[in-house]
Design an enzyme around this catalytic site. Structure first.
Site, PDB file in Angstrom:
ATOM      1  N   ALA A  57       7.152 -26.581  -2.783  1.00 63.87           N
ATOM      2  CA  ALA A  57       5.929 -26.553  -1.970  1.00 63.87           C
ATOM      3  C   ALA A  57       6.012 -27.572  -0.840  1.00 63.87           C
ATOM      4  CB  ALA A  57       4.712 -26.832  -2.856  1.00 63.87           C
ATOM      5  N   GLU A  65       3.027 -26.023   5.071  1.00 63.68           N
ATOM      6  CA  GLU A  65       1.558 -26.110   5.128  1.00 63.68           C
ATOM      7  C   GLU A  65       1.060 -25.208   6.247  1.00 63.68           C
ATOM      8  OE1 GLU A  65       0.668 -30.268   5.643  1.00 63.68           O
ATOM      9  OE2 GLU A  65       1.649 -30.808   3.750  1.00 63.68           O
ATOM     10  N   GLY A  75       5.545 -26.306   9.534  1.00 69.26           N
ATOM     11  CA  GLY A  75       6.618 -25.423   9.108  1.00 69.26           C
ATOM     12  C   GLY A  75       7.962 -26.058   9.393  1.00 69.26           C
ATOM     13  N   SER A 117       6.774 -19.662  -2.740  1.00 70.91           N
ATOM     14  CA  SER A 117       7.337 -18.537  -3.494  1.00 70.91           C
ATOM     15  C   SER A 117       7.282 -18.823  -4.990  1.00 70.91           C
ATOM     16  CB  SER A 117       8.797 -18.302  -3.092  1.00 70.91           C
ATOM     17  OG  SER A 117       8.890 -17.979  -1.734  1.00 70.91           O
ATOM     18  N   ARG A 130      19.644 -22.671   1.315  1.00 73.05           N
ATOM     19  CA  ARG A 130      20.378 -21.969   2.381  1.00 73.05           C
ATOM     20  C   ARG A 130      21.598 -21.248   1.820  1.00 73.05           C
ATOM     21  NH1 ARG A 130      19.736 -26.885   5.471  1.00 73.05           N
ATOM     22  NH2 ARG A 130      17.606 -26.452   6.064  1.00 73.05           N
ATOM     23  N   GLU A 188      14.160 -21.277   4.908  1.00 76.91           N
ATOM     24  CA  GLU A 188      15.235 -22.280   4.849  1.00 76.91           C
ATOM     25  C   GLU A 188      15.795 -22.558   6.245  1.00 76.91           C
ATOM     26  OE1 GLU A 188      13.934 -21.700   2.242  1.00 76.91           O
ATOM     27  OE2 GLU A 188      15.292 -21.124   0.638  1.00 76.91           O
ATOM     28  N   GLY A 189      14.906 -22.569   7.236  1.00 73.64           N
ATOM     29  CA  GLY A 189      15.313 -22.817   8.625  1.00 73.64           C
ATOM     30  C   GLY A 189      15.333 -21.515   9.396  1.00 73.64           C
ATOM     31  N   GLU A 223      15.894 -19.900  15.252  1.00 70.53           N
ATOM     32  CA  GLU A 223      15.935 -20.807  16.408  1.00 70.53           C
ATOM     33  C   GLU A 223      16.352 -22.221  15.979  1.00 70.53           C
ATOM     34  OE1 GLU A 223      13.428 -18.687  15.680  1.00 70.53           O
ATOM     35  OE2 GLU A 223      13.870 -17.242  17.247  1.00 70.53           O
TER      36      GLU A 223
HETATM   37  C1  LIG Z   1       8.334 -14.767   2.354  1.00 68.03           C
HETATM   38  C2  LIG Z   1       8.347 -16.253   2.595  1.00 68.03           C
HETATM   39  C3  LIG Z   1       8.592 -17.134   1.561  1.00 68.03           C
HETATM   40  C4  LIG Z   1       8.525 -18.507   1.765  1.00 68.03           C
HETATM   41  N1  LIG Z   1       8.708 -19.365   0.698  1.00 68.03           N
HETATM   42  C5  LIG Z   1       8.519 -20.698   0.885  1.00 68.03           C
HETATM   43  C6  LIG Z   1       8.570 -21.596  -0.236  1.00 68.03           C
HETATM   44  O1  LIG Z   1       8.834 -21.194  -1.389  1.00 68.03           O
HETATM   45  N2  LIG Z   1       8.281 -22.915  -0.022  1.00 68.03           N
HETATM   46  C7  LIG Z   1       7.971 -23.405   1.221  1.00 68.03           C
HETATM   47  O2  LIG Z   1       7.740 -24.599   1.345  1.00 68.03           O
HETATM   48  N3  LIG Z   1       7.952 -22.580   2.308  1.00 68.03           N
HETATM   49  C8  LIG Z   1       8.210 -21.240   2.169  1.00 68.03           C
HETATM   50  N4  LIG Z   1       8.149 -20.394   3.251  1.00 68.03           N
HETATM   51  C9  LIG Z   1       7.836 -20.934   4.572  1.00 68.03           C
HETATM   52  C10 LIG Z   1       9.067 -21.021   5.477  1.00 68.03           C
HETATM   53  O3  LIG Z   1       9.940 -22.001   5.014  1.00 68.03           O
HETATM   54  C11 LIG Z   1       8.544 -21.283   6.880  1.00 68.03           C
HETATM   55  O4  LIG Z   1       7.943 -20.075   7.311  1.00 68.03           O
HETATM   56  C12 LIG Z   1       9.636 -21.701   7.846  1.00 68.03           C
HETATM   57  O5  LIG Z   1      10.063 -22.996   7.552  1.00 68.03           O
HETATM   58  C13 LIG Z   1       9.145 -21.664   9.292  1.00 68.03           C
HETATM   59  O6  LIG Z   1       7.947 -22.356   9.427  1.00 68.03           O
HETATM   60  P1  LIG Z   1       6.684 -21.661  10.133  1.00 68.03           P
HETATM   61  O7  LIG Z   1       6.527 -20.303   9.557  1.00 68.03           O
HETATM   62  O8  LIG Z   1       5.554 -22.595  10.030  1.00 68.03           O
HETATM   63  O9  LIG Z   1       7.117 -21.464  11.633  1.00 68.03           O
HETATM   64  P2  LIG Z   1       7.027 -22.545  12.819  1.00 68.03           P
HETATM   65  O10 LIG Z   1       7.790 -23.766  12.449  1.00 68.03           O
HETATM   66  O11 LIG Z   1       5.629 -22.699  13.263  1.00 68.03           O
HETATM   67  O12 LIG Z   1       7.844 -21.782  13.957  1.00 68.03           O
HETATM   68  C14 LIG Z   1       7.273 -20.757  14.769  1.00 68.03           C
HETATM   69  C15 LIG Z   1       8.329 -20.344  15.796  1.00 68.03           C
HETATM   70  O13 LIG Z   1       8.680 -21.467  16.607  1.00 68.03           O
HETATM   71  C16 LIG Z   1      10.067 -21.724  16.498  1.00 68.03           C
HETATM   72  N5  LIG Z   1      10.312 -23.164  16.508  1.00 68.03           N
HETATM   73  C17 LIG Z   1       9.710 -24.111  15.747  1.00 68.03           C
HETATM   74  N6  LIG Z   1      10.204 -25.317  16.011  1.00 68.03           N
HETATM   75  C18 LIG Z   1      11.129 -25.147  16.966  1.00 68.03           C
HETATM   76  C19 LIG Z   1      12.012 -26.023  17.649  1.00 68.03           C
HETATM   77  N7  LIG Z   1      12.057 -27.340  17.409  1.00 68.03           N
HETATM   78  N8  LIG Z   1      12.850 -25.472  18.576  1.00 68.03           N
HETATM   79  C20 LIG Z   1      12.850 -24.145  18.828  1.00 68.03           C
HETATM   80  N9  LIG Z   1      12.052 -23.275  18.213  1.00 68.03           N
HETATM   81  C21 LIG Z   1      11.206 -23.763  17.269  1.00 68.03           C
HETATM   82  C22 LIG Z   1      10.504 -21.097  15.191  1.00 68.03           C
HETATM   83  O14 LIG Z   1      11.889 -20.777  15.184  1.00 68.03           O
HETATM   84  C23 LIG Z   1       9.627 -19.861  15.144  1.00 68.03           C
HETATM   85  O15 LIG Z   1      10.188 -18.842  15.907  1.00 68.03           O
HETATM   86  C24 LIG Z   1       8.254 -19.007   3.070  1.00 68.03           C
HETATM   87  C25 LIG Z   1       8.044 -18.118   4.136  1.00 68.03           C
HETATM   88  C26 LIG Z   1       8.089 -16.753   3.914  1.00 68.03           C
HETATM   89  C27 LIG Z   1       7.827 -15.820   5.062  1.00 68.03           C
END
Ligand SMILES: Cc1cc2nc3c(=O)[nH]c(=O)nc-3n(C[C@H](O)[C@H](O)[C@H](O)COP(=O)(O)OP(=O)(O)OC[C@H]3O[C@@H](n4cnc5c(N)ncnc54)[C@H](O)[C@@H]3O)c2cc1C
Length: 381
Positions: free
Chosen positions: A123, A126, A130, A157, A238, A359-360, A363
């Protein structure tokens, strides 16, 4: 690992292939449609040793090294991305406990995690946090003998079924990792539904309303939450996603080759049409290269090579991007049937798309892998 499934002489990948074909893949469509992962399957995954496959035998695990574990993950990815997700999150959090937990924490948690009696979720994410994990907003306030957590976690998850959570919070600006127990007062778990891909992964939102966590549940040093604990877990995650995504590419190839040989248009099987052949060739190249990158990452991980983390990120980036392209082509190759739930390819496309975010994101990898390129790793291959 129990010997229930297959004889001792078979490899872990053979045992996984048989288990997945018998117990997992036949349920994959239903798991996706109903957005629910069956409890009996969680039990079977534990009993057959898959949940603890990569934990050391000392703690009751299967002791698989990455070279043997990678092909296991590929089999699960081939059969059901939601099942692979359970192996991913459970193992990544357990590996962080193994690496940064003290003896008492390991004694308390690892045997249950290895046997699958205990399920742990990860977890970190938030609603407003992200990719930039260092900005965590969940607060941990020190209190007599522990911390009081307040905040919200999202996209967790298997959060709906986990009894433990590796949760991250900020204490006076220092990121902490803590083990949170499901029955802690103040923790409310809310199911997330209608997700695009890996729909059977029991996703949850965690509401933390003044939840008390004792100091002895802290994993690692007070400021080690992201840099060490989360990053170790994400590195394992990853690797797991990379190998599982290779399985999605293989599943696309299985469906596409069978369909192209059977479906007739213009008086011949569509496999004789040049542009359909291009799809099959690209799929084969994608599988071969993604598999090779995962094998290379696995060998470097097993050897403790300092390049292992970067090569794992490279494998994850490539596998996810390749799987999205291949699954997209698979939908096209099946024509209208590619859009029908009677064929699995639209599920493969949705699940592959998720692998490009978790897991990243794509981008983030495009940016971070450039740093590795600047080190000219090919001069030291
Ligand atoms: C099905 C599913 C399961 C998941 N399971 C888990 C889990 O078990 N535990 C958990 O903690 N999380 C989980 N996640 C969350 C996942 O790890 C995040 O969605 C991911 O880290 C991206 O964060 P965000 O969605 O907030 O996107 P954001 O970070 O808000 O990014 C939005 C966009 O901006 C881009 N971006 C952001 N920062 C930059 C930068 N510095 N430079 C260039 N581009 C950038 C991104 O590439 C993306 O295109 C899950 C997500 C999904 C969809």
């Amino acid at each position: 690992m129990t010997d229930g499934a297959v004889s001792e002489s078979s490899t872990a990948a053979d045992r996984a292939r048989r288990f997945v074909r018998e117990m997992v893949e036949p349920l994959a469509e239903k798991i996706d449609r109903e957005q629910h992962f069956p409890g009996q399957l969680v039990t079977a995954l534990g009993e057959q040793g898959w949940l603890g496959a990569a934990l050391p035998a000392r703690w009751g695990g299967g002791g698989l090294d990455p070279v043997d574990f990678g092909p296991v993950l590929e089999e699960f990815g081939w059969g059901c991305a939601s099942a692979r997700t359970l192996l991913t999150v459970h193992n990544m959090a357990a590996q962080a406990v193994l690496r940064y937990g003290n003896e008492e924490q390991k004694r308390r948690h690892l045997p249950g995690l290895a046997s699958g009696r205990s399920i742990i979720a990860f977890a970190l994410t938030e609603p407003d946090v992200g990719s930039d994990a260092n900005a965590i907003g969940t607060s941990a306030v020190e209190d007599a003998g522990g911390y009081v957590l307040s905040g919200e976690k999202i996209w967790c998850s298997f959060g709906c079924i986990a009894n433990l959570f590796l949760v991250f919070a900020s204490c006076n600006g220092k990121p902490l990792a803590l083990i949170l127990e499901r029955d802690s007062p103040g923790l409310k778990i809310e199911r997330m539904t209608d997700v695009f891909g890996t729909r059977g992964s029991e996703l949850a939102r965690l509401h933390l309303d003044a939840v008390r966590v004792p100091t002895e549940n802290r994993i690692g040093a007070p400021n080690a939450g992201i840099r060490f604990v989360a990053n170790t877990a994400l590195d394992h995650g990853r690797f797991s996603v990379a190998c599982g995504t290779v399985g999605i590419i293989r599943a696309c190839l299985d469906t596409c080759t069978a369909y192209a040989a059977r479906r007739q248009q213009g008086g011949v099987p569509i496999s004789q049409h040049q542009l359909v052949r291009r799809i099959l060739t690209d799929g084969l190249v994608a599988y071969t290269t993604a598999r090779a990158l995962c094998d290379r990452a696995a060998r470097l991980r097993a050897a403790g090579d300092p390049r292992a983390a970067a090569e794992t990120a490279l494998a994850k980036y490539h596998s996810a991007e390749a799987a999205i392209r291949v699954a997209n082509d698979a939908v096209a190759l099946l024509g209208a049937n590619g859009c029908s739930s009677e064929f699995p390819v639209s599920r493969y496309l949705r699940d592959a798309t998720v692998s490009g975010i978790i897991e990243g994101t794509r981008e983030i990898h495009q940016i971070s892998l450039a740093s590795y390129a600047l080190q000219k790793p090919w001069t030291n291959a």
